[in-house]
Write a protein that holds these residues in place. Structure first.
Motif, PDB file in Angstrom:
ATOM      1  N   ASP A 129       6.116 -14.187   5.452  1.00  0.00           N
ATOM      2  CA  ASP A 129       6.518 -12.988   5.087  1.00  0.00           C
ATOM      3  C   ASP A 129       7.867 -12.697   5.630  1.00  0.00           C
ATOM      4  O   ASP A 129       7.767 -12.795   6.935  1.00  0.00           O
ATOM      5  N   GLU A 132       7.915  -9.693   8.403  1.00  0.00           N
ATOM      6  CA  GLU A 132       7.501 -10.387   9.693  1.00  0.00           C
ATOM      7  C   GLU A 132       8.484 -10.928  10.206  1.00  0.00           C
ATOM      8  O   GLU A 132       8.588 -10.933  11.456  1.00  0.00           O
ATOM      9  N   LEU A 135      11.372  -8.881  11.747  1.00  0.00           N
ATOM     10  CA  LEU A 135      10.765  -8.015  13.081  1.00  0.00           C
ATOM     11  C   LEU A 135      10.798  -9.056  14.134  1.00  0.00           C
ATOM     12  O   LEU A 135      11.178  -8.783  15.228  1.00  0.00           O
ATOM     13  N   LEU A 136      10.052 -10.326  13.846  1.00  0.00           N
ATOM     14  CA  LEU A 136      10.101 -11.129  15.042  1.00  0.00           C
ATOM     15  C   LEU A 136      11.455 -11.553  15.679  1.00  0.00           C
ATOM     16  O   LEU A 136      11.493 -11.721  16.853  1.00  0.00           O
ATOM     17  N   LYS A 145      11.643  -3.815  19.203  1.00  0.00           N
ATOM     18  CA  LYS A 145      10.761  -4.025  18.114  1.00  0.00           C
ATOM     19  C   LYS A 145      10.517  -2.732  17.228  1.00  0.00           C
ATOM     20  O   LYS A 145      10.004  -1.633  17.638  1.00  0.00           O
ATOM     21  N   LYS A 147      10.493  -1.314  13.360  1.00  0.00           N
ATOM     22  CA  LYS A 147      10.234  -1.267  11.972  1.00  0.00           C
ATOM     23  C   LYS A 147      11.223  -0.471  11.317  1.00  0.00           C
ATOM     24  O   LYS A 147      11.484  -0.725  10.086  1.00  0.00           O
ATOM     25  N   GLU A 166      10.470  -6.984   1.001  1.00  0.00           N
ATOM     26  CA  GLU A 166       9.027  -6.944   0.670  1.00  0.00           C
ATOM     27  C   GLU A 166       8.771  -8.104  -0.430  1.00  0.00           C
ATOM     28  O   GLU A 166       7.484  -8.638  -0.800  1.00  0.00           O
ATOM     29  N   SER A 169       7.328 -12.593   0.034  1.00  0.00           N
ATOM     30  CA  SER A 169       6.211 -12.780   0.635  1.00  0.00           C
ATOM     31  C   SER A 169       5.373 -13.846   0.322  1.00  0.00           C
ATOM     32  O   SER A 169       4.538 -13.491  -0.776  1.00  0.00           O
TER      33      SER A 169
END
Length: 185
Positions: A129, A132, A135-136, A145, A147, A166, A169
């Motif tokens: 994804d 994700e 963000l990681l 961190k 969003k 989005e 994914s």
């Protein structure tokens, strides 16, 4: 091969002279910052088993055109163009697999969800994804961190490239994939 987006996709087909009648083809899909040469390490594995091996440079990599890398959103259509080419050149009765590494694995899964001419996939260290993953990476690289920051990046990508994070994914597409997949991670 001409991409649906107008640029040329550069690649090679290594026909297996020891198995000239074979209908087994494997497309090797490289990861981010790599090129078609990254997949050649798999030739010694697939050749003795009678496979013809296909390698190509993804969008904005190696000698293939394209303005940016979309982590699979646009690249899946380039992989579909490679598959179209193989069917035109070598027949509709191919047994076709994809072996993707990292981003290439993600592209392979996204393509498998929409193109059932792929008989199976080997997915090696793909991300599941894009939001994700972003963000990681943000957390690892800056210890932030947020969003909200990812949402800002997403807005920038949408304005500049016409898709959202989005939209990338494989996890969401996985239920639609009916072909067998070997996951390596």
């Amino acid at each position: 091969i001409k991409s649906p987006y107008g640029y040329m996709i550069k690649g090679r087909v290594y026909l297996n002279k020891a198995f000239p009648e074979s209908k087994n083809f494997i497309i090797l899909v490289h990861g981010i910052t790599m090129n078609l040469y990254g997949g050649l390490k798999y030739l010694p594995f697939f050749y003795p088993k009678g496979y013809h091996v296909v390698v190509f440079d993804l969008r904005n990599h190696g000698e293939t055109g394209g303005e940016n890398t979309s982590y699979g959103y646009f690249e899946k259509w380039d992989l579909a163009a490679v598959i179209d080419h193989l069917h035109r050149e070598y027949g509709q009765d191919l047994r076709l697999g994809v072996h993707g590494e990292s981003m290439g694995g993600t592209i392979a899964m996204l393509t498998m969800a929409m193109d059932h001419r792929i008989n199976y996939g080997i997915i090696d260290c793909a991300f599941s994804d894009l939001p994700e993953l972003l963000l990681l990476k943000l957390t690892q690289d800056s210890r932030i961190k947020s969003k909200k920051l990812i949402a800002l990046v997403d807005l920038f990508i949408k304005v500049r490239s016409g898709f959202t994070v989005e939209d990338v994914s494989p996890l969401k597409e996985l239920p639609t994939i009916k072909q067998p997949i070997l996951f390596i991670h």
